[in-house]
Design an enzyme around this catalytic site. Structure first.
Site, mmCIF file in Angstrom:
data_model
loop_
_atom_site.group_PDB
_atom_site.id
_atom_site.type_symbol
_atom_site.label_atom_id
_atom_site.label_comp_id
_atom_site.label_asym_id
_atom_site.label_seq_id
_atom_site.Cartn_x
_atom_site.Cartn_y
_atom_site.Cartn_z
ATOM 1 C CD1 TRP A 1 -2.573 -1.704 0.300
ATOM 2 C CD2 TRP A 1 -2.268 -1.790 2.515
ATOM 3 N NE1 TRP A 1 -3.405 -2.687 0.784
ATOM 4 C CE2 TRP A 1 -3.229 -2.771 2.150
ATOM 5 C CE3 TRP A 1 -1.929 -1.671 3.858
ATOM 6 C CZ2 TRP A 1 -3.845 -3.609 3.069
ATOM 7 C CZ3 TRP A 1 -2.525 -2.512 4.777
ATOM 8 C CH2 TRP A 1 -3.484 -3.460 4.383
ATOM 9 C CB VAL B 1 2.316 0.154 4.648
ATOM 10 C CG1 VAL B 1 3.182 -0.765 5.501
ATOM 11 C CG2 VAL B 1 1.064 0.557 5.414
ATOM 12 C CB CYS B 2 4.808 -1.714 0.947
ATOM 13 S SG CYS B 2 4.025 -2.971 1.991
ATOM 14 C CG ASN B 3 4.036 2.081 -2.633
ATOM 15 O OD1 ASN B 3 4.196 0.872 -2.546
ATOM 16 N ND2 ASN B 3 3.317 2.649 -3.577
ATOM 17 C CG PHE C 1 11.179 0.910 -1.473
ATOM 18 C CD1 PHE C 1 12.265 0.056 -1.431
ATOM 19 C CD2 PHE C 1 11.002 1.715 -2.598
ATOM 20 C CE1 PHE C 1 13.169 -0.003 -2.490
ATOM 21 C CE2 PHE C 1 11.893 1.667 -3.656
ATOM 22 C CZ PHE C 1 12.980 0.803 -3.604
#
Length: 228
Positions: free
Chosen positions: A114, A117-119, A122
């Protein structure tokens, strides 16, 4: 002082990472229609294939939670490794870091789930620890709410991430319609994935330039007015 963000994206200076385009992650997306999201992701992937952009695919907890990556995405890159990890942050996985480094391009285009979160994690870590420039594809990513997506985009932009859209990226790679080596493949993905723009291309090809339709179909019968 040179500003690298003024550089146009080219097939030579950029690489692409797809993060967690998996069913369970997509189920939670509320910021964009999920079918539109998949369309945009696959359109971006086909653009990357056309321009031979180095592409990394990473997944999280495939067997235990998230499920398998969209088959439509994997079919574009049938020979690519899929980098599985446990952390929500792809940057925490050494295989991901090694893949990005091996590609040798500092501009990293990101499409993932999402956004918040992940984007987000990172992007921030790849910039802070890896020195990468991050280009976040807003319409090929999704969050758990419109607010979650938008505020994550704002946070990343404030930190220096460049917001882009999938079609913008593909047409930036193309840049000039005189580049005939990629023209046909770009037009093909535009017709399939670019909505009204693609319909317009189909119309121009068949009605203005009188080319053949791009699909085979049954006979056109009629008109045959019924008695009144």
């Amino acid at each position: 002082m040179n500003n690298p963000k003024l550089d146009i994206l080219t097939p030579q200076n950029s690489q692409l990472i797809f993060i967690d385009h998996q069913p369970q992650m997509a189920f939670g997306v509320q910021s964009i229609d999920r079918q539109v999201l998949k369309n945009n992701v696959v359109g971006l992937a086909k653009g990357a294939r056309a321009f031979k952009i180095p592409t990394t695919i990473t997944t999280v907890e495939t067997e235990g939670f998230s499920g398998h990556t969209y088959p439509e995405l994997l079919s574009v890159f049938p020979d690519n490794d899929i980098l599985e990890r446990t952390s929500m942050n792809s940057w925490d996985d050494q295989n991901v870091r090694d893949a990005l480094a091996a590609n040798g391009r500092n501009k990293v285009i990101v499409s993932g789930l999402w956004t918040e979160v992940c984007n987000n994690s990172f992007a921030l870590c790849a910039m802070a620890e890896g020195g990468y420039e991050i280009y976040m594809v807003a319409d090929a990513s999704g969050g758990t709410s419109r607010e979650a997506h938008d505020y994550a985009m704002q946070r990343m932009i404030q930190a220096g991430v460049v917001p882009v859209t999938w079609q913008q990226v593909v047409l930036e790679w193309q840049r000039d319609w005189a580049r005939k080596e990629t023209y046909d493949e770009v037009m093909a993905l535009v017709r399939e994935h670019s909505g009204a723009y693609g319909m317009g291309v189909d119309y121009a090809y068949t009605m203005v330039h009188k080319t053949e339709e791009r699909v085979q179909h049954g006979r056109r019968i009629g008109p045959n007015p019924a008695p009144r």
